[in-house]
Design a protein around this motif. Structure first.
Motif, PDB file in Angstrom:
ATOM      1  N   ILE A 147       0.835  -1.345   0.046  1.00  0.00           N
ATOM      2  CA  ILE A 147       0.186  -0.167   0.032  1.00  0.00           C
ATOM      3  C   ILE A 147       0.971   1.330  -0.001  1.00  0.00           C
ATOM      4  O   ILE A 147       0.494   2.210  -0.576  1.00  0.00           O
ATOM      5  CB  ILE A 147      -0.905  -0.077   1.083  1.00  0.00           C
ATOM      6  N   ASP A 148       1.980   1.237   0.654  1.00  0.00           N
ATOM      7  CA  ASP A 148       2.685   2.691   0.819  1.00  0.00           C
ATOM      8  C   ASP A 148       3.471   2.765  -0.779  1.00  0.00           C
ATOM      9  O   ASP A 148       3.464   3.934  -1.098  1.00  0.00           O
ATOM     10  CB  ASP A 148       3.817   2.213   1.774  1.00  0.00           C
ATOM     11  N   ALA A 149       4.084   1.620  -1.140  1.00  0.00           N
ATOM     12  CA  ALA A 149       4.602   1.624  -2.760  1.00  0.00           C
ATOM     13  C   ALA A 149       3.213   2.146  -3.692  1.00  0.00           C
ATOM     14  O   ALA A 149       3.569   2.985  -4.413  1.00  0.00           O
ATOM     15  CB  ALA A 149       4.906   0.485  -3.120  1.00  0.00           C
ATOM     16  N   ALA A 150       2.166   1.700  -3.455  1.00  0.00           N
ATOM     17  CA  ALA A 150       1.140   2.053  -4.386  1.00  0.00           C
ATOM     18  C   ALA A 150       0.694   3.765  -4.147  1.00  0.00           C
ATOM     19  O   ALA A 150       0.415   4.344  -5.053  1.00  0.00           O
ATOM     20  CB  ALA A 150      -0.259   1.151  -3.944  1.00  0.00           C
ATOM     21  N   ASP A 203     -14.163   1.974  -3.816  1.00  0.00           N
ATOM     22  CA  ASP A 203     -14.681   2.607  -2.730  1.00  0.00           C
ATOM     23  C   ASP A 203     -13.337   2.872  -1.707  1.00  0.00           C
ATOM     24  O   ASP A 203     -13.252   4.036  -0.999  1.00  0.00           O
ATOM     25  CB  ASP A 203     -15.928   2.109  -1.814  1.00  0.00           C
ATOM     26  N   GLU A 204     -12.649   1.795  -1.437  1.00  0.00           N
ATOM     27  CA  GLU A 204     -11.549   1.914  -0.670  1.00  0.00           C
ATOM     28  C   GLU A 204     -10.480   2.743  -0.990  1.00  0.00           C
ATOM     29  O   GLU A 204      -9.947   3.744  -0.355  1.00  0.00           O
ATOM     30  CB  GLU A 204     -10.801   0.488  -0.448  1.00  0.00           C
ATOM     31  N   ALA A 211     -11.151   5.355  -3.178  1.00  0.00           N
ATOM     32  CA  ALA A 211     -11.563   6.783  -2.782  1.00  0.00           C
ATOM     33  C   ALA A 211     -11.479   7.151  -1.365  1.00  0.00           C
ATOM     34  O   ALA A 211     -11.106   8.372  -1.458  1.00  0.00           O
ATOM     35  CB  ALA A 211     -13.179   6.841  -3.281  1.00  0.00           C
ATOM     36  N   ALA A 212     -11.601   6.374  -0.603  1.00  0.00           N
ATOM     37  CA  ALA A 212     -11.376   6.972   0.906  1.00  0.00           C
ATOM     38  C   ALA A 212      -9.816   7.172   1.114  1.00  0.00           C
ATOM     39  O   ALA A 212      -9.642   7.991   1.858  1.00  0.00           O
ATOM     40  CB  ALA A 212     -11.909   5.795   1.794  1.00  0.00           C
ATOM     41  N   ASP A 213      -8.987   6.104   0.467  1.00  0.00           N
ATOM     42  CA  ASP A 213      -7.651   6.216   0.899  1.00  0.00           C
ATOM     43  C   ASP A 213      -7.182   7.652   0.151  1.00  0.00           C
ATOM     44  O   ASP A 213      -6.241   8.463   0.771  1.00  0.00           O
ATOM     45  CB  ASP A 213      -6.924   5.160   0.306  1.00  0.00           C
ATOM     46  N   ILE A 214      -7.594   7.985  -1.046  1.00  0.00           N
ATOM     47  CA  ILE A 214      -7.255   9.203  -1.948  1.00  0.00           C
ATOM     48  C   ILE A 214      -7.903  10.298  -1.007  1.00  0.00           C
ATOM     49  O   ILE A 214      -6.936  11.289  -0.951  1.00  0.00           O
ATOM     50  CB  ILE A 214      -7.949   9.141  -3.232  1.00  0.00           C
ATOM     51  N   ALA A 215      -8.840  10.319  -0.216  1.00  0.00           N
ATOM     52  CA  ALA A 215      -9.314  11.395   0.357  1.00  0.00           C
ATOM     53  C   ALA A 215      -8.381  11.739   1.831  1.00  0.00           C
ATOM     54  O   ALA A 215      -8.216  12.844   1.888  1.00  0.00           O
ATOM     55  CB  ALA A 215     -10.857  11.482   0.694  1.00  0.00           C
ATOM     56  N   VAL A 216      -8.190  10.718   2.287  1.00  0.00           N
ATOM     57  CA  VAL A 216      -7.104  10.704   3.511  1.00  0.00           C
ATOM     58  C   VAL A 216      -5.623  11.315   2.767  1.00  0.00           C
ATOM     59  O   VAL A 216      -5.174  12.197   3.687  1.00  0.00           O
ATOM     60  CB  VAL A 216      -6.768   9.382   4.160  1.00  0.00           C
TER      61      VAL A 216
END
Length: 175
Positions: free
Chosen positions: A48-51, A77-78, A80-85
C-alpha cells in the motif's frame, strides 16, 4: 485479466515515462524496488505504501490513483477513501515579491550574519548578498528544480571523497 506486472507496466507506459525515468522520479535507482513491480515474478499485491507513492507520482501524467491502488487490492470505494485521506493539505502559488532597498537588505544580512561571520568579512558579504538576491531569485523561478542529495554531510563531517587516498611517493618511484 492481465497480471499485476503487466498492469503496472501499462500504467507507467501511459504516463509516457520510461521505466528508468519513472524510477528516478520516485527517487529510487532502476535496479531497486520499482523495477521488481514490472518484472514477471511480481504476481502479488502492490504494498500500500508503494502504491500511494506510485499513484502520487503518476497522477500529474493523467493516471488515476484508483487504478494504481487497485494493484494493492483496494476496491474503488476503498481507493476513494484512501485518496481522500492522502490528499495534500498544502497549496503552492507563485507570488510577485517587492524587495526593500539594497541598503535595507544589506542591514538585514548583516544582522543575520552577526554570529556566523567575522566582522571584517561581514559587511562585504552582506552587500554582495543584498545585490545578488533579487536576480538570483528571478533565475531560480525560471529554472528547473535542482536535485537534492539523499545525504548531506553533518556540520563538521567531511564529505567522502571518491578518490583513493595514497601516501606520498618515494623520490624516483614515478618513472
Amino acid at each position: 485479466m492481465s497480471l499485476p506486472f503487466e498492469r503496472m507496466r501499462l500504467l507507467r507506459a501511459r504516463s509516457g515515462l520510461s521505466m528508468r525515468a519513472f524510477a528516478a522520479l520516485l527517487g529510487s535507482p532502476l535496479d531497486t524496488r520499482y523495477a521488481y513491480y514490472e518484472e514477471r515474478r511480481f504476481t502479488g499485491l502492490l504494498p500500500i505504501d508503494a502504491a500511494r507513492r506510485i499513484a502520487a507520482a503518476l497522477h500529474p501524467y493523467g493516471v488515476e490513483a484508483r487504478e494504481v491502488l487497485a494493484l494493492a487490492g483496494l476496491s474503488d470505494d476503498e481507493a476513494a477513501a484512501d485518496i481522500a485521506v492522502q490528499a495534500p493539505t498544502v497549496q503552492y502559488l507563485r507570488l510577485d515579491v517587492a524587495f526593500p532597498s539594497e541598503e535595507a537588505l544589506t542591514r538585514m544580512f548583516e544582522t543575520m550574519l552577526e554570529d556566523e561571520v567575522p566582522a571584517e568579512h561581514r559587511d562585504a558579504l552582506a552587500r554582495t548578498l543584498a545585490r545578488r538576491l533579487p536576480s538570483a531569485l528571478q533565475r531560480a523561478t525560471t529554472s528547473p528544480p535542482v536535485p537534492v542529495r539523499a545525504h548531506w554531510p553533518a556540520p563538521g563531517e567531511d564529505a567522502a571523497s571518491p578518490a583513493r587516498r595514497r601516501g606520498p611517493r618515494r623520490p624516483g618511484s614515478h618513472i
